[in-house]
Write a protein that holds these residues in place. Structure first.
Motif, short mmCIF file in Angstrom:
data_model
loop_
_atom_site.label_atom_id
_atom_site.label_comp_id
_atom_site.label_asym_id
_atom_site.label_seq_id
_atom_site.Cartn_x
_atom_site.Cartn_y
_atom_site.Cartn_z
N ARG A 33 39.46 39.86 53.11
CA ARG A 33 40.69 39.07 53.29
C ARG A 33 40.55 38.07 54.44
O ARG A 33 40.90 36.90 54.29
CB ARG A 33 41.91 39.96 53.47
CG ARG A 33 43.21 39.18 53.34
CD ARG A 33 44.42 40.08 53.30
NE ARG A 33 45.60 39.39 52.88
CZ ARG A 33 46.23 38.47 53.60
NH1 ARG A 33 45.77 38.11 54.78
NH2 ARG A 33 47.32 37.88 53.14
N VAL A 37 41.01 34.03 54.10
CA VAL A 37 41.99 33.31 54.93
C VAL A 37 41.32 32.16 55.65
O VAL A 37 41.87 31.05 55.73
CB VAL A 37 42.68 34.29 55.92
CG1 VAL A 37 43.46 33.53 56.99
CG2 VAL A 37 43.59 35.25 55.17
N SER A 41 42.28 28.26 55.06
CA SER A 41 42.70 27.44 56.21
C SER A 41 41.85 26.18 56.33
O SER A 41 42.37 25.07 56.55
CB SER A 41 42.61 28.24 57.51
OG SER A 41 43.49 29.32 57.48
N MET A 62 43.08 35.53 47.30
CA MET A 62 43.90 36.22 48.29
C MET A 62 45.00 37.03 47.60
O MET A 62 45.28 38.16 48.00
CB MET A 62 44.52 35.22 49.28
CG MET A 62 45.06 35.91 50.51
SD MET A 62 45.80 34.84 51.76
CE MET A 62 44.76 33.43 51.77
#
Length: 167
Positions: A33, A37, A41, A62
């Motif tokens: 995860r 992320v 981003s 995700m």
């Protein structure tokens, strides 16, 4: 108010099976995860998100990870860890037993009765709610048990019963 379930209820699982579920949960939460992320981003900072494959794939992955984390958390909360080595009556087939059985043609097969979350027929690990396990529950060495299978009924004789040693 929702009634609480007593601690002794719930589908059984061996300590090793629970450890596998826990390791999967920890890997998803602590490794996969955070990596996704980071990718999302980075991709979001690249501008137009509607045609950004990294962003779209990352968001999809995700959601998959979050669904699996939620599923694993629910399962781990519902399961009851049972150590087969602590089985009181080791002369009969109960949860965690490794049982050798023989059919009418004297073909031997060894199976271990485990939780449904850890079953793997290829490794001889049969889930607690499987027809074979339901037929074997409570059987002693020498007992004959009939198993109703999709291909027809089959009779098995219990040859030996073993449990892990405490330690």
């Amino acid at each position: 108010m929702k009634p609480t379930r007593p601690l002794h209820e719930g589908p059984p699982i061996t300590p090793a099976g629970f450890a596998v579920l826990r390791a999967r949960y920890d890997h998803l939460l602590g490794t996969e995860r955070p990596q996704i992320v980071e990718v999302v981003s980075w991709a979001a900072g690249n501008g137009d998100r509607s045609e950004n494959g990294d962003y779209l794939y990352g968001r999809k992955r995700m959601r998959e990870i979050d669904r699996e984390l939620a599923h694993l958390a629910r399962r781990m909360k519902a399961l009851r860890v049972v150590d087969p080595a602590g089985q009181q009556d080791q002369s009969r087939c109960w949860f965690g037993a490794t049982v050798t059985i023989a059919d009418e043609d004297d073909n031997h097969r060894t199976v271990t009765l485990v939780g449904d979350d850890e079953q793997d027929a290829g490794k001889g690990m049969i889930g607690w709610s499987a027809p074979m396990t339901r037929a074997l529950r409570g059987a002693a060495v020498g007992d004959l048990r009939r198993v109703v299978l999709p291909g027809g009924d089959k009779e098995w004789e219990v040859i030996s019963i073993e449990y892990p040693v405490k330690g």
